[in-house]
Design a protein around this motif. Structure first.
Motif, PDB file in Angstrom:
ATOM      1  N   ARG A  77       0.971  16.906 -34.050  1.00 53.72           N
ATOM      2  CA  ARG A  77      -0.016  17.772 -33.404  1.00 53.72           C
ATOM      3  C   ARG A  77      -0.365  18.967 -34.280  1.00 53.72           C
ATOM      4  O   ARG A  77      -1.527  19.361 -34.393  1.00 53.72           O
ATOM      5  CB  ARG A  77       0.516  18.230 -32.049  1.00 53.72           C
ATOM      6  N   ASP A  78       0.656  19.549 -34.927  1.00 47.18           N
ATOM      7  CA  ASP A  78       0.402  20.694 -35.804  1.00 47.18           C
ATOM      8  C   ASP A  78      -0.425  20.303 -37.024  1.00 47.18           C
ATOM      9  O   ASP A  78      -1.242  21.095 -37.503  1.00 47.18           O
ATOM     10  CB  ASP A  78       1.731  21.303 -36.275  1.00 47.18           C
ATOM     11  N   GLY A  79      -0.211  19.091 -37.511  1.00 41.72           N
ATOM     12  CA  GLY A  79      -0.919  18.675 -38.713  1.00 41.72           C
ATOM     13  C   GLY A  79      -2.273  18.054 -38.471  1.00 41.72           C
ATOM     14  O   GLY A  79      -3.182  18.195 -39.296  1.00 41.72           O
ATOM     15  N   TRP A 136      -4.183   5.735 -46.079  1.00 46.97           N
ATOM     16  CA  TRP A 136      -5.539   5.630 -46.630  1.00 46.97           C
ATOM     17  C   TRP A 136      -6.525   5.072 -45.606  1.00 46.97           C
ATOM     18  O   TRP A 136      -7.632   5.590 -45.445  1.00 46.97           O
ATOM     19  CB  TRP A 136      -5.528   4.724 -47.867  1.00 46.97           C
ATOM     20  N   VAL A 137      -6.112   4.018 -44.908  1.00 44.81           N
ATOM     21  CA  VAL A 137      -6.996   3.403 -43.907  1.00 44.81           C
ATOM     22  C   VAL A 137      -7.310   4.397 -42.791  1.00 44.81           C
ATOM     23  O   VAL A 137      -8.460   4.516 -42.351  1.00 44.81           O
ATOM     24  CB  VAL A 137      -6.354   2.119 -43.335  1.00 44.81           C
ATOM     25  N   ALA A 138      -6.300   5.138 -42.330  1.00 43.74           N
ATOM     26  CA  ALA A 138      -6.513   6.118 -41.264  1.00 43.74           C
ATOM     27  C   ALA A 138      -7.478   7.203 -41.727  1.00 43.74           C
ATOM     28  O   ALA A 138      -8.354   7.641 -40.962  1.00 43.74           O
ATOM     29  CB  ALA A 138      -5.176   6.740 -40.850  1.00 43.74           C
ATOM     30  N   PHE A 231      -0.266  11.777 -43.678  1.00 44.68           N
ATOM     31  CA  PHE A 231      -1.293  11.490 -42.680  1.00 44.68           C
ATOM     32  C   PHE A 231      -2.127  12.732 -42.396  1.00 44.68           C
ATOM     33  O   PHE A 231      -3.349  12.652 -42.257  1.00 44.68           O
ATOM     34  CB  PHE A 231      -0.657  10.979 -41.382  1.00 44.68           C
ATOM     35  N   SER A 232      -1.475  13.887 -42.311  1.00 43.37           N
ATOM     36  CA  SER A 232      -2.192  15.132 -42.047  1.00 43.37           C
ATOM     37  C   SER A 232      -3.177  15.439 -43.162  1.00 43.37           C
ATOM     38  O   SER A 232      -4.318  15.843 -42.909  1.00 43.37           O
ATOM     39  CB  SER A 232      -1.196  16.289 -41.896  1.00 43.37           C
ATOM     40  N   ASP A 233      -2.752  15.253 -44.421  1.00 39.24           N
ATOM     41  CA  ASP A 233      -3.640  15.500 -45.551  1.00 39.24           C
ATOM     42  C   ASP A 233      -4.807  14.539 -45.566  1.00 39.24           C
ATOM     43  O   ASP A 233      -5.925  14.907 -45.939  1.00 39.24           O
ATOM     44  CB  ASP A 233      -2.857  15.365 -46.867  1.00 39.24           C
ATOM     45  N   SER A 234      -4.563  13.284 -45.176  1.00 41.99           N
ATOM     46  CA  SER A 234      -5.600  12.266 -45.229  1.00 41.99           C
ATOM     47  C   SER A 234      -6.590  12.372 -44.082  1.00 41.99           C
ATOM     48  O   SER A 234      -7.794  12.195 -44.258  1.00 41.99           O
ATOM     49  CB  SER A 234      -4.958  10.874 -45.220  1.00 41.99           C
ATOM     50  N   VAL A 235      -6.071  12.689 -42.892  1.00 43.70           N
ATOM     51  CA  VAL A 235      -6.904  12.696 -41.684  1.00 43.70           C
ATOM     52  C   VAL A 235      -7.375  14.091 -41.334  1.00 43.70           C
ATOM     53  O   VAL A 235      -8.508  14.299 -40.897  1.00 43.70           O
ATOM     54  CB  VAL A 235      -6.121  12.086 -40.498  1.00 43.70           C
ATOM     55  N   GLY A 236      -6.494  15.086 -41.526  1.00 42.59           N
ATOM     56  CA  GLY A 236      -6.834  16.437 -41.103  1.00 42.59           C
ATOM     57  C   GLY A 236      -6.831  16.545 -39.618  1.00 42.59           C
ATOM     58  O   GLY A 236      -6.244  15.748 -38.903  1.00 42.59           O
TER      59      GLY A 236
END
Length: 244
Positions: A77-79, A136-138, A231-236
């Motif tokens: 949630r934070d990321g 990457w896909v996410a 995941f956080s870096d990729s999706v934001g």
């Protein structure tokens, strides 16, 4: 150097696996067996807990699972905000549980024959590849190809090669080697301690295995936390990310 020579003389060969060749493909049977053992323990514990889950008097296993899930949900949630890619929480919780159990198998007195599966870099690379491709896909699904690839140039055009190497090279390799290196090194230490006469080695072996358990917990936490960070870096925290 001396300990390495002694280990070789005693027949201790770290990194050498019990292999079987099928249709021209080589399989590390010790890794496969211990992977199934770890997976069976995690699956069995999960099914046992699910059948006995209660709000009144939760068991210690249920409390531990709920605490882990709550921590993962908070990190996600934070990321990534309130809306996260589907399955991220389940992936992180399962990864932690599996790695923790797999690492803990190092305490069994059979590591010379059936070492913990995470001591085999082949398994760890497969786990990391699965996670990284999902990341990457996410990211592509959440942001679209143009925006996701565009973030590689957020530091300027000159930084694009470095970002490409980081995202597609150093990040997955470091994630794998960090886990494998610690568990593999622990197995080597136990093998070296085993060279001490039997009437003396029980004490350092017991102490090292306790230390190894602690390292196993830390490595499971690090792998899980880095998975969430990637995941956080990729999706934001984009609002259009798929709901969990």
């Amino acid at each position: 150097m001396t300990t390495a020579i002694l280990a070789a003389e005693e027949g201790i060969q770290p990194g050498v696996h019990w292999t079987v060749v099928i249709a021209g493909l080589k399989f590390n049977m010790d890794t496969i067996i211990m992977t199934f053992v770890a997976a069976a323990i995690v699956t069995g514990a999960g099914l046992y807990m699910a059948r006995r889950a209660t709000k009144g008097r939760p068991s210690g296993l249920q409390i531990a699972f709920e605490a882990l899930t709550s921590w993962v949900q908070g990190q996600v949630r934070d990321g990534m905000g309130l809306r996260t890619p589907k399955g991220v929480v389940a992936l992180a919780v399962t990864s932690f549980a599996f790695i923790l159990v797999a690492n803990s198998l190092a305490i069994l007195p059979i590591h010379h024959y059936l070492p913990p599966p995470t001591a085999d870099v082949n398994l760890v690379y497969a786990m990391v590849l699965f996670v990284i491709v999902w990341v990457w896909v996410a990211g592509l699904r959440a942001k679209g190809p143009a925006k996701w690839f565009g973030h590689l140039a957020h530091g300027g055009v000159a930084m694009v090669p470095i970002e490409v190497i980081t995202v597609f090279g150093s990040r997955p390799i470091s994630l794998a080697l960090r886990l494998w290196g610690n568990i593999f090194a622990g197995g080597i230490m136990v093998s070296i301690i085993g060279l001490i006469p039997w009437w003396l080695n029980w004490a350092p072996t017991a102490l090292w295995k306790l230390f190894d358990l602690g390292i196993g917990v830390i490595q499971a936490l690090i792998f899980t936390l880095l998975t969430i960070i990637y995941f956080s870096d990729s999706v934001g925290s984009d609002d259009h990310a798929e709901a969990h």
